[in-house]
Design a protein around this motif. Structure first.
Motif, short mmCIF file in Angstrom:
data_model
loop_
_atom_site.label_atom_id
_atom_site.label_comp_id
_atom_site.label_asym_id
_atom_site.label_seq_id
_atom_site.Cartn_x
_atom_site.Cartn_y
_atom_site.Cartn_z
N CYS A 162 0.84 -1.20 0.00
CA CYS A 162 0.00 0.00 0.00
C CYS A 162 0.88 1.24 0.00
CB CYS A 162 -0.91 0.02 1.22
SG CYS A 162 -2.08 -1.34 1.27
N ASN A 199 -12.06 3.61 -2.86
CA ASN A 199 -10.84 2.80 -2.80
C ASN A 199 -11.24 1.34 -2.89
OD1 ASN A 199 -12.12 2.74 -0.33
ND2 ASN A 199 -10.24 2.54 0.84
N GLU A 257 -4.02 -1.57 -2.31
CA GLU A 257 -5.19 -0.69 -2.23
C GLU A 257 -4.98 0.38 -3.29
OE1 GLU A 257 -5.27 2.05 1.00
OE2 GLU A 257 -7.39 2.49 0.77
N LEU A 290 -7.04 3.87 -5.49
CA LEU A 290 -8.18 4.77 -5.63
C LEU A 290 -8.67 4.67 -7.06
CD1 LEU A 290 -6.83 7.93 -3.78
CD2 LEU A 290 -7.95 5.91 -2.84
N SER A 321 -8.26 4.18 -12.62
CA SER A 321 -7.70 4.22 -11.28
C SER A 321 -6.45 5.09 -11.19
CB SER A 321 -7.33 2.80 -10.85
OG SER A 321 -6.20 2.37 -11.60
N THR A 322 -5.85 5.08 -10.02
CA THR A 322 -4.59 5.81 -9.81
C THR A 322 -3.49 5.25 -10.70
OG1 THR A 322 -4.49 4.48 -7.79
CG2 THR A 322 -4.81 6.83 -7.52
#
Length: 492
Positions: A34, A152, A168, A170, A275-276
């Motif tokens: 993470c 998330n 994880e 976002l 996503s990120t």
RNA sequence: CGGGUAGUAGCUUAGUCCGGUUAAAGUGCUGGUCUGGGGGACCAGAGAUCGGAGGUUCGAAUCCUCUCUACCCGACCA
């Protein structure tokens, strides 16, 4: 002397990791897999969010929020979806800790606090959302239902990399329900187009729109649309996906509506997400050995002003000019930062902002005051010029536009140069190992062939391009007949 | 889960083979002087009971046992 960035040619992967950390975008956290997204990195993500959110709303979608946890019984309802994600789910089994009777400084899981039903930390939200939609949809008048959520999710990946694959991450996930198959298909394709437009206009990342093969499809989807980008090391990156889910979830969660003919029917669904990971695409598309290169549309600040001075009087005089410039630029919609910190020297700042990818840098020193000029440096070309103070605003506005376009053009040229048509398997392997990039080749349409090619070369079918030309050919591997070329590549 | 590597100052590492006084360097940090148009120089200072536990020894970062963690290669990754 300070931190030096590894060159891309030496070790691309190391370059990427160092860049993310040194440009102050993100860092690894105490939690395995993470990341902590730092303010500068998060500011870029916020810009992405703002623009995407605007585009979603413009196409009729609304935001909502659904729970982080999914009861196991709901999660398993859609079989293929559950099976696809089962191996990477974090599971909550207890709801309480207690003091360790053998060591009062420690906590242990209270065995008496076991949940009756395990909760899955969402790896994606179809299950909980479709269970909810069941209560929202009764009539054709309730359709279409066009919802997006910013959230998330957790996918317990074995190997993680900042932004590209984290445990994880976002993202946003759109979940829509429609009365007809045609409408749902249209929606899935529409949102894939929204993603493509966003990637190209905002990230300045050229993408190829296409559909996935059956084996690369989202678990639970009947069709997966995608946008595929090419990174500087010749590997492909899936930048976004949009799924036509058929009636799979409607059937699994029993979501029916009464049509205007008075008939009970299952609704048709889509889901779509980015996503990120887009941060990774952005970084790997434009950045160079000096650091990050940001397209003006996404830079937390587009211009930085660095004063060059020897004493307080000089700083005061420069600050006056700089502050006027800041006001003027802001008035014209340019985001600008005046870095008047006395704690770092100009040279240090120059490197700092190059590393952080600020599109334009303005240097103002005593000589400039005298000559009524400023030094203007652009990040994309690393060139500098002195220009008259009066023309700064005009020049900045022109250059920001030019930089945005230049980055896109450069990336697109690179991408186009790295789509190689091949007709034999020997050539296929050769291009893959020497040049990389996308390989455009005929494929017989079977999963067996796809798997074998993957096994031998590690290349996968990234997509069947939407604009593929119908042409007769023979499969590069099996020699069977094929009607169009697909794109292969090694992928992230 | 298999194979490998590594844990020493905030960070990066040397020292470990072959045990020996106060554990070393670069960077970062604090203060000062000079500096300032591309990561400045010099001076001074703070900072590590060497991942953890146990053992051998007069003496352990160093040897032994156990353990934890991270990373790399596989497996895995819509």
């Amino acid at each position: 002397m300070g931190k030096k960035l590894t060159k891309r040619s030496e070790d691309y992967s190391k370059w990427y990791n160092e860049l993310v950390v040194q440009a102050d975008l993100a860092e690894n956290s105490a939690v395995r897999g993470c990341m902590v997204i730092k303010p500068y990195g998060y500011a870029i993500w916020e810009k992405m969010q703002a623009e995407l959110d605007r585009m979603f709303k413009e196409t009729g979608h609304e935001n909502a929020y659904f729970p982080l946890f999914v009861p196991k019984s709901l999660f398993e309802a859609e079989e293929k979806n559950a099976e696809g994600f089962a191996k990477e789910c974090a599971v909550v089994t207890h709801y309480r800790l207690k003091t360790d009777p053998e060591d009062s400084s420690k906590l242990i899981v209270d065995p008496n606090a076991k949940l009756e039903e395990e909760l899955i930390v969402r790896p994606t939200s179809e299950a909980i959302i479709w269970n909810t939609y069941k209560g929202w949809i009764q009539s054709y008048r309730d359709l279409p239902l066009l919802i997006n959520q910013w959230a998330n999710v957790v996918r317990w990946e074995m190997r993680t990399r900042l932004f590209l694959r984290t445990a994880e991450f976002l993202w946003q996930e759109g979940h829509t329900a429609h009365a007809t198959k045609e409408e749902a298909l249209q929606e899935a394709e529409l949102m894939n187009n929204v993603y493509a437009e966003f990637a190209e206009n905002f990230l300045a990342v050229p993408v190829i729109k296409g559909v996935k093969t059956e084996s690369e499809r989202f678990a639970g989807a009947d069709e997966t649309y995608c946008i595929e980008a090419l990174m500087q090391d010749g590997k492909a990156l899936q930048a976004g996906t949009s799924h036509f889910l058929g009636q799979n979830f409607a059937k699994a969660f029993d979501v029916k509506f009464t049509s205007n003919q008075g008939k009970q029917e299952h609704v048709w669904a889509t889901s779509w997400g980015v996503s990120t990971r887009l941060m990774g695409a952005l970084i790997m598309t434009h950045s160079d050995d000096q650091g990050l290169v940001l397209p003006p549309n996404l830079a937390p600040f587009q211009v930085v002003i660095v004063p060059i001075y020897k004493n307080q009087e000089q700083l005061d005089a420069i600050s006056q000019v700089a502050n006027e410039l800041v006001q003027d630029l802001k008035l014209h919609g340019v985001s600008v930062k005046f870095d008047n910190r006395d704690t770092h020297k100009p040279g240090w700042k120059f490197n700092e902002y190059e590393l952080k990818g600020v599109p334009l840098r303005i240097g103002i020193g005593p000589k400039d005051l005298e000559k009524r000029t400023v030094e203007l440096a652009r990040r994309d070309t690393l060139t500098k010029e002195f220009i008259a103070k009066e023309t700064v605003v005009e020049t900045v506005i022109t250059l920001l536009k030019e930089i945005q376009e230049n980055l896109y053009t450069k990336a697109k040229n690179y991408r186009n140069d790295h789509i190689t048509p091949v007709d034999t398997f020997e050539e296929f392997k050769d291009v893959l190992n020497t040049k990389g990039g996308f390989i455009s080749a005929h494929w017989d349409g079977t999963t067996e062939t796809e798997d074998k090619i993957k096994e031998i070369t590690k290349a996968t079918i990234r997509c069947i391009p939407m604009d593929a030309i119908i042409e007769e050919g023979t499969c590069v591997f099996s020699g069977k007949s094929s009607s169009r070329r697909v794109l292969f590549a090694k992928a992230y």
